[in-house]
Motif scaffolding. Structure first.
Motif, PDB file in Angstrom:
ATOM      1  N   LEU A 120       1.436   6.218   1.329  1.00  0.00           N
ATOM      2  CA  LEU A 120       0.839   5.052   1.998  1.00  0.00           C
ATOM      3  C   LEU A 120      -0.526   4.706   1.405  1.00  0.00           C
ATOM      4  O   LEU A 120      -0.902   3.530   1.309  1.00  0.00           O
ATOM      5  CB  LEU A 120       0.652   5.454   3.466  1.00  0.00           C
ATOM      6  N   ALA A 121      -1.242   5.746   1.010  1.00  0.00           N
ATOM      7  CA  ALA A 121      -2.616   5.568   0.516  1.00  0.00           C
ATOM      8  C   ALA A 121      -2.665   4.671  -0.723  1.00  0.00           C
ATOM      9  O   ALA A 121      -3.686   4.063  -1.014  1.00  0.00           O
ATOM     10  CB  ALA A 121      -3.217   6.931   0.198  1.00  0.00           C
ATOM     11  N   ALA A 122      -1.525   4.566  -1.452  1.00  0.00           N
ATOM     12  CA  ALA A 122      -1.507   3.740  -2.669  1.00  0.00           C
ATOM     13  C   ALA A 122      -1.214   2.276  -2.364  1.00  0.00           C
ATOM     14  O   ALA A 122      -1.095   1.468  -3.275  1.00  0.00           O
ATOM     15  CB  ALA A 122      -0.466   4.293  -3.634  1.00  0.00           C
ATOM     16  N   ARG A 123      -1.056   1.923  -1.073  1.00  0.00           N
ATOM     17  CA  ARG A 123      -0.774   0.525  -0.690  1.00  0.00           C
ATOM     18  C   ARG A 123      -2.024  -0.063  -0.040  1.00  0.00           C
ATOM     19  O   ARG A 123      -2.282   0.194   1.146  1.00  0.00           O
ATOM     20  CB  ARG A 123       0.410   0.462   0.294  1.00  0.00           C
ATOM     21  N   PRO A 124      -2.808  -0.858  -0.793  1.00  0.00           N
ATOM     22  CA  PRO A 124      -4.119  -1.294  -0.281  1.00  0.00           C
ATOM     23  C   PRO A 124      -4.037  -2.079   1.031  1.00  0.00           C
ATOM     24  O   PRO A 124      -4.940  -1.974   1.858  1.00  0.00           O
ATOM     25  CB  PRO A 124      -4.684  -2.170  -1.405  1.00  0.00           C
ATOM     26  N   LEU A 125      -2.934  -2.813   1.248  1.00  0.00           N
ATOM     27  CA  LEU A 125      -2.849  -3.600   2.488  1.00  0.00           C
ATOM     28  C   LEU A 125      -2.573  -2.721   3.703  1.00  0.00           C
ATOM     29  O   LEU A 125      -2.655  -3.175   4.836  1.00  0.00           O
ATOM     30  CB  LEU A 125      -1.773  -4.687   2.373  1.00  0.00           C
ATOM     31  N   LEU A 126      -2.242  -1.442   3.456  1.00  0.00           N
ATOM     32  CA  LEU A 126      -1.926  -0.530   4.562  1.00  0.00           C
ATOM     33  C   LEU A 126      -2.966   0.578   4.672  1.00  0.00           C
ATOM     34  O   LEU A 126      -2.759   1.572   5.358  1.00  0.00           O
ATOM     35  CB  LEU A 126      -0.538   0.094   4.347  1.00  0.00           C
TER      36      LEU A 126
END
Ligand SMILES: Nc1ncnc2c1ncn2[C@@H]1O[C@H](COP(=O)(O)OP(=O)(O)OP(=O)(O)O)[C@@H](O)[C@H]1O
Ligand SMILES: O=C(O)C1=C[C@@H](O)[C@@H](O)[C@H](O)C1
Ligand SMILES: [Mg+2]
Length: 179
Positions: A120-126
């Motif tokens: 999840l940490a690699a998804r900036p919108l999340l």
């Protein structure tokens, strides 16, 4: 071969829907090249999507998605996994649609979160404090656009393998229909 044969198979859906993992598998099964937008844009920029968002902003990232869509529209049939926001960018989606069959891999925000885990940490919108709420917001804003796909595949109760199998069958059906 008819004018529409050999269209790209384009997989859309929320982060965690399985676009990359099922896309890679079905590309193997169909013996087609696979292209992941996020990976390709990272390779070209020499940095991560997170860094691109931070450095140039989301609007610049969306422009890169449009440019890549234009480029791919003229290529032989591939399996393509755009980023989760690609279908919500009308210019990008309209560019590739005539050369593609678009499949919406549907997943609930809860299941998508479970699947992604620490990635999840690699998804900036999340990346904020409440990723569940962020995913629910993305789905509310995007669902009607995702649903404009040529086919909706509910992945909630399917394994990655089963999604890939179903996509292979669907592609064969599309090819038959296209002549
Ligand atoms: N149907 C499925 N069942 C169980 N796990 C899955 C399924 N599809 C994907 N996964 C897992 O969920 C995680 C996220 O999948 P993946 O990276 O393919 O999603 P994505 O749609 O490409 O997301 P993003 O838009 O962020 O790139 C991976 O660990 C993958 O193995
Ligand atoms: O859902 C989205 O808008 C995004 C999903 C990722 O695949 C990346 O393309 C980026 O993090 C944006
Ligand atoms: Mg992906």
């Amino acid at each position: 071969m008819s004018a529409v044969a050999g269209r790209h198979l384009v997989l859309v859906g929320l982060p965690g829907a399985g676009k990359t993992s099922a896309g890679r598998l079905v590309a193997d099964r169909l013996a087609r090249p696979f292209l992941d937008f996020d990976e390709e844009l990272e390779r070209r920029a020499g940095c991560s999507v997170t860094e691109l968002f931070a450095r140039d902003g989301e609007a610049a990232f969306r422009e890169r998605e449009v440019d890549l869509s234009v480029e791919l529209a003229g290529r032989p049939a591939m399996v393509i996994a755009p980023g989760g926001g690609w279908m919500a960018n009308p210019l990008a989606a309209a560019t590739l649609r005539p050369a593609a069959r678009i499949i919406y891999l549907r997943v609930s925000p809860a299941a998508a979160l479970d699947r992604m885990g620490p990635a999840l940490a690699a998804r900036p919108l999340l990346a904020g404090a409440d990723p569940r709420q962020a995913l629910e917001g993305l789905l509310r804003r995007r669902e009607a656009l995702y649903a404009m796909a040529d086919f909706v595949l509910d992945t909630e109760a399917l394994s990655v393998d089963e999604v890939a199998d179903t996509l292979a069958v669907l592609t064969r059906e599309f090819e038959r229909a296209d002549g």
